[in-house]
Every structure is written in C-alpha cells, then in structure tokens.
Motif scaffolding. Sequence first.
Motif, PDB file in Angstrom:
ATOM      1  N   ARG A  50       0.833  -1.193   0.000  1.00 20.62           N
ATOM      2  CA  ARG A  50       0.000   0.000   0.000  1.00 20.62           C
ATOM      3  C   ARG A  50       0.874   1.252   0.000  1.00 20.62           C
ATOM      4  O   ARG A  50       2.011   1.232   0.455  1.00 20.62           O
ATOM      5  CB  ARG A  50      -0.899  -0.005   1.245  1.00 20.62           C
ATOM      6  N   ALA A  51       0.318   2.360  -0.498  1.00 25.32           N
ATOM      7  CA  ALA A  51       1.078   3.611  -0.548  1.00 25.32           C
ATOM      8  C   ALA A  51       1.418   4.117   0.847  1.00 25.32           C
ATOM      9  O   ALA A  51       2.477   4.704   1.061  1.00 25.32           O
ATOM     10  CB  ALA A  51       0.295   4.664  -1.321  1.00 25.32           C
ATOM     11  N   PHE A  52       0.508   3.910   1.826  1.00 25.70           N
ATOM     12  CA  PHE A  52       0.745   4.295   3.219  1.00 25.70           C
ATOM     13  C   PHE A  52       0.728   3.046   4.085  1.00 25.70           C
ATOM     14  O   PHE A  52      -0.074   2.132   3.848  1.00 25.70           O
ATOM     15  CB  PHE A  52      -0.343   5.257   3.711  1.00 25.70           C
ATOM     16  N   PRO A  53       1.582   2.968   5.115  1.00 27.24           N
ATOM     17  CA  PRO A  53       1.537   1.812   6.019  1.00 27.24           C
ATOM     18  C   PRO A  53       0.174   1.688   6.700  1.00 27.24           C
ATOM     19  O   PRO A  53      -0.480   2.693   6.987  1.00 27.24           O
ATOM     20  CB  PRO A  53       2.632   2.126   7.049  1.00 27.24           C
ATOM     21  N   CYS A  54      -0.270   0.469   6.935  1.00 27.24           N
ATOM     22  CA  CYS A  54      -1.499   0.251   7.695  1.00 27.24           C
ATOM     23  C   CYS A  54      -1.248   0.589   9.160  1.00 27.24           C
ATOM     24  O   CYS A  54      -0.210   0.239   9.728  1.00 27.24           O
ATOM     25  CB  CYS A  54      -1.962  -1.198   7.582  1.00 27.24           C
ATOM     26  N   GLU A  55      -2.198   1.251   9.757  1.00 25.12           N
ATOM     27  CA  GLU A  55      -2.045   1.680  11.150  1.00 25.12           C
ATOM     28  C   GLU A  55      -2.274   0.558  12.146  1.00 25.12           C
ATOM     29  O   GLU A  55      -1.714   0.573  13.249  1.00 25.12           O
ATOM     30  CB  GLU A  55      -3.045   2.796  11.460  1.00 25.12           C
ATOM     31  N   PHE A  56      -3.110  -0.429  11.779  1.00 24.28           N
ATOM     32  CA  PHE A  56      -3.596  -1.382  12.781  1.00 24.28           C
ATOM     33  C   PHE A  56      -3.513  -2.819  12.293  1.00 24.28           C
ATOM     34  O   PHE A  56      -3.361  -3.091  11.105  1.00 24.28           O
ATOM     35  CB  PHE A  56      -5.052  -1.073  13.143  1.00 24.28           C
ATOM     36  N   GLU A  57      -3.678  -3.711  13.260  1.00 27.04           N
ATOM     37  CA  GLU A  57      -3.862  -5.134  13.010  1.00 27.04           C
ATOM     38  C   GLU A  57      -5.005  -5.601  13.912  1.00 27.04           C
ATOM     39  O   GLU A  57      -5.038  -5.274  15.105  1.00 27.04           O
ATOM     40  CB  GLU A  57      -2.580  -5.905  13.345  1.00 27.04           C
ATOM     41  N   ILE A  58      -5.954  -6.332  13.359  1.00 31.88           N
ATOM     42  CA  ILE A  58      -7.025  -6.918  14.167  1.00 31.88           C
ATOM     43  C   ILE A  58      -6.503  -8.248  14.692  1.00 31.88           C
ATOM     44  O   ILE A  58      -6.223  -9.166  13.920  1.00 31.88           O
ATOM     45  CB  ILE A  58      -8.305  -7.109  13.342  1.00 31.88           C
ATOM     46  N   VAL A  59      -6.346  -8.346  16.010  1.00 33.31           N
ATOM     47  CA  VAL A  59      -5.670  -9.501  16.597  1.00 33.31           C
ATOM     48  C   VAL A  59      -6.635 -10.543  17.156  1.00 33.31           C
ATOM     49  O   VAL A  59      -6.233 -11.684  17.401  1.00 33.31           O
ATOM     50  CB  VAL A  59      -4.687  -9.056  17.707  1.00 33.31           C
ATOM     51  N   LYS A  60      -7.908 -10.172  17.336  1.00 36.79           N
ATOM     52  CA  LYS A  60      -8.864 -11.156  17.866  1.00 36.79           C
ATOM     53  C   LYS A  60     -10.288 -10.634  17.704  1.00 36.79           C
ATOM     54  O   LYS A  60     -10.554  -9.445  17.827  1.00 36.79           O
ATOM     55  CB  LYS A  60      -8.576 -11.447  19.346  1.00 36.79           C
ATOM     56  N   LEU A  76      -6.503   7.632  -0.677  1.00 36.29           N
ATOM     57  CA  LEU A  76      -6.137   6.475  -1.486  1.00 36.29           C
ATOM     58  C   LEU A  76      -7.125   6.245  -2.631  1.00 36.29           C
ATOM     59  O   LEU A  76      -6.752   5.722  -3.691  1.00 36.29           O
ATOM     60  CB  LEU A  76      -6.049   5.227  -0.600  1.00 36.29           C
ATOM     61  N   PHE A  77      -8.370   6.632  -2.422  1.00 34.55           N
ATOM     62  CA  PHE A  77      -9.363   6.490  -3.491  1.00 34.55           C
ATOM     63  C   PHE A  77      -9.118   7.503  -4.609  1.00 34.55           C
ATOM     64  O   PHE A  77      -9.384   7.225  -5.784  1.00 34.55           O
ATOM     65  CB  PHE A  77     -10.777   6.656  -2.919  1.00 34.55           C
ATOM     66  N   GLY A  78      -8.603   8.667  -4.270  1.00 35.17           N
ATOM     67  CA  GLY A  78      -8.391   9.727  -5.251  1.00 35.17           C
ATOM     68  C   GLY A  78      -7.046   9.622  -5.953  1.00 35.17           C
ATOM     69  O   GLY A  78      -6.214   8.762  -5.665  1.00 35.17           O
ATOM     70  N   ALA A  79      -6.836  10.530  -6.905  1.00 37.63           N
ATOM     71  CA  ALA A  79      -5.563  10.593  -7.634  1.00 37.63           C
ATOM     72  C   ALA A  79      -4.454  11.064  -6.694  1.00 37.63           C
ATOM     73  O   ALA A  79      -4.700  11.836  -5.770  1.00 37.63           O
ATOM     74  CB  ALA A  79      -5.702  11.546  -8.818  1.00 37.63           C
ATOM     75  N   PRO A  80      -3.223  10.576  -6.844  1.00 39.70           N
ATOM     76  CA  PRO A  80      -2.755   9.719  -7.928  1.00 39.70           C
ATOM     77  C   PRO A  80      -2.864   8.223  -7.647  1.00 39.70           C
ATOM     78  O   PRO A  80      -2.405   7.405  -8.454  1.00 39.70           O
ATOM     79  CB  PRO A  80      -1.280  10.107  -8.036  1.00 39.70           C
ATOM     80  N   TYR A  81      -3.463   7.822  -6.502  1.00 32.56           N
ATOM     81  CA  TYR A  81      -3.460   6.411  -6.101  1.00 32.56           C
ATOM     82  C   TYR A  81      -4.568   5.624  -6.806  1.00 32.56           C
ATOM     83  O   TYR A  81      -4.348   4.534  -7.328  1.00 32.56           O
ATOM     84  CB  TYR A  81      -3.580   6.306  -4.584  1.00 32.56           C
ATOM     85  N   ASN A  82      -5.779   6.162  -6.765  1.00 36.39           N
ATOM     86  CA  ASN A  82      -6.911   5.563  -7.476  1.00 36.39           C
ATOM     87  C   ASN A  82      -7.207   4.122  -7.043  1.00 36.39           C
ATOM     88  O   ASN A  82      -7.550   3.278  -7.866  1.00 36.39           O
ATOM     89  CB  ASN A  82      -6.680   5.615  -8.993  1.00 36.39           C
ATOM     90  N   TYR A  83      -7.083   3.854  -5.731  1.00 30.87           N
ATOM     91  CA  TYR A  83      -7.476   2.535  -5.229  1.00 30.87           C
ATOM     92  C   TYR A  83      -8.998   2.424  -5.317  1.00 30.87           C
ATOM     93  O   TYR A  83      -9.719   3.360  -4.966  1.00 30.87           O
ATOM     94  CB  TYR A  83      -7.048   2.357  -3.774  1.00 30.87           C
ATOM     95  N   ASN A  84      -9.494   1.259  -5.751  1.00 29.22           N
ATOM     96  CA  ASN A  84     -10.936   1.139  -5.939  1.00 29.22           C
ATOM     97  C   ASN A  84     -11.567   0.008  -5.138  1.00 29.22           C
ATOM     98  O   ASN A  84     -12.719  -0.350  -5.372  1.00 29.22           O
ATOM     99  CB  ASN A  84     -11.266   0.948  -7.421  1.00 29.22           C
ATOM    100  N   ARG A  85     -10.825  -0.558  -4.178  1.00 24.91           N
ATOM    101  CA  ARG A  85     -11.388  -1.624  -3.338  1.00 24.91           C
ATOM    102  C   ARG A  85     -11.386  -1.196  -1.872  1.00 24.91           C
ATOM    103  O   ARG A  85     -10.423  -0.603  -1.394  1.00 24.91           O
ATOM    104  CB  ARG A  85     -10.601  -2.927  -3.483  1.00 24.91           C
ATOM    105  N   GLY A  86     -12.471  -1.570  -1.188  1.00 23.30           N
ATOM    106  CA  GLY A  86     -12.581  -1.232   0.225  1.00 23.30           C
ATOM    107  C   GLY A  86     -11.452  -1.797   1.057  1.00 23.30           C
ATOM    108  O   GLY A  86     -10.927  -1.122   1.949  1.00 23.30           O
ATOM    109  N   ARG A  87     -11.054  -3.029   0.780  1.00 21.15           N
ATOM    110  CA  ARG A  87      -9.989  -3.643   1.567  1.00 21.15           C
ATOM    111  C   ARG A  87      -8.652  -2.929   1.386  1.00 21.15           C
ATOM    112  O   ARG A  87      -7.799  -2.984   2.277  1.00 21.15           O
ATOM    113  CB  ARG A  87      -9.853  -5.122   1.183  1.00 21.15           C
ATOM    114  N   ASP A  88      -8.465  -2.255   0.247  1.00 22.42           N
ATOM    115  CA  ASP A  88      -7.202  -1.558   0.000  1.00 22.42           C
ATOM    116  C   ASP A  88      -7.116  -0.213   0.707  1.00 22.42           C
ATOM    117  O   ASP A  88      -6.013   0.310   0.903  1.00 22.42           O
ATOM    118  CB  ASP A  88      -7.006  -1.342  -1.504  1.00 22.42           C
ATOM    119  N   ILE A  89      -8.263   0.368   1.071  1.00 24.09           N
ATOM    120  CA  ILE A  89      -8.229   1.693   1.693  1.00 24.09           C
ATOM    121  C   ILE A  89      -8.487   1.628   3.199  1.00 24.09           C
ATOM    122  O   ILE A  89      -8.569   2.658   3.853  1.00 24.09           O
ATOM    123  CB  ILE A  89      -9.235   2.657   1.019  1.00 24.09           C
TER     124      ILE A  89
END
Length: 237
Positions: free
Chosen positions: A25-35, A190-203
């Motif tokens: 991903r262009a930016f690191p993910c902030e979290f992890e769901i652990v349980k 992430l949904f907007g330019a220049p990234y243009n991610y189009n999936r919920g899981r990616d944003i």
Amino acid sequence: MAFSCQDHHVPNPVTHCERVDGSPRAFPCEFEIVKLEFLRGTTNQVVSTFLPGDTTVALPINASQAYFWLSMHSSVYLQYRLRVHVKRIAPASSQPVGGYELVYYRMAPIVPGYPPVYDDIINAPGAVQSAGNTLPLSPAKRPVNFDMPVGETRTAELLVTLGFDYEMLGGVYSGEMVIGVVNNTTALKLFGAPYNYNRGRDIQEARLSFVPEPTCEPNANCQTLSQGTWQGPDWPY
C-alpha cells in the motif's frame, strides 16, 4: 467502554499491509485486528473466538442477541455482538476526521440462481451496497477511539448481522465476512488521484475475514421463529 493494553511485539506494518493484488500500500497500515470475540446475547460472555489464521467460526443460533427465521425455515438471520481487538502497528499517515470507524461487510462469489452480488469494488454497479464498497463519511458516522501509541491494543464493539440460506445453500455461508478499520482521511486520499485505489480492503487500515457457521448448542431450541430484540442494521446480510 474501551479497554487497552500494550506489549513490546509490534508487527512490521509493511508486511501486514498488502493490497488485495499483493502489492504494498502507498501508506503503512495503522492497525492489526488480533482477535474477534462473539458475545452471548446482551452479556459479556464470550461464545466463540476467532484469531488471525483461523478460517471458520461456529456461532450458535440460540446465543445470538436476536434472530429470526423466514417462512418454512428457509433462511435465518442472526445479530451478534462482536468485540474487536485492534492493535496499533504504525503511526497515522493522516488524522481521521471525527475518529476511526469499525465496519463489516460480506464478500461472496456469484452463486448461480442466487442474484445478490457482494463485492468491495467501490461504487460498482450491480453489487449490494455495503460498507465495503461505499466511501466513508467525513466526519465519521460512528467514531471509535483508536488514538493510541504503537504497540497498544484496544477493544471496541460492533453489532453484525449474518444471514444463512437453508433453502438454496443448505445453511452454508456463501463467501466471507470482513471486519475493517477505517481512517476516513487516508481512505479518501487512497481512493483519489494519484493512487486511485478502488477496493474497500485496500483503503482500510486493518481487515480480518471469517466464515461463520450456524450451530445450535445442546438442549437449546433453535427452531423458534424469533428470539431477542432485533436492531435494524445499516447493511443487512
């Protein structure tokens, strides 16, 4: 009420943050769901626990907060209270407006003769509208406080609705349920330019998928037409 704890093992946010296609991903993910903990009725008793690496989770119909059967017991719909354990693994790239949000949505392949399409392609025509394929609101609609230091874990509660078709699918859940953590500012970037991610899981900042399996506890009556007080969800499944 939210609870928190902190440990010294912090996963690498890059290795825990791939897009659906496997690219970083262009930016690191902030979290992890652990349980994930599924709670009995309106109590805090844990009925079932789901951990990363698990696939399915057994959910007794009688232990849900509420359920109802459609005519001739063709389908059953459950509402379960879900306690989500979220660990921060990286600082925020952008601050959310109004707070973070927990979302849930269904991902399912097309089943012949079963018309609904469940996907997380944002604004995709023909798909059932869900929190997975709709952009988040800003400010957050249902904010949760995940403003915590790296390494800390907090919990928040989510009410999920699950549907099981016995007439066409024999009660087998088609697809999987996804739990996600959203930072609306980062998601919209992430949904907007220049990234243009189009999936919920990616944003989203974290996600965890599970396949629910309806069961019935010994000596319980799970064929009663309805039980408990139903609360209208935003996204029925």
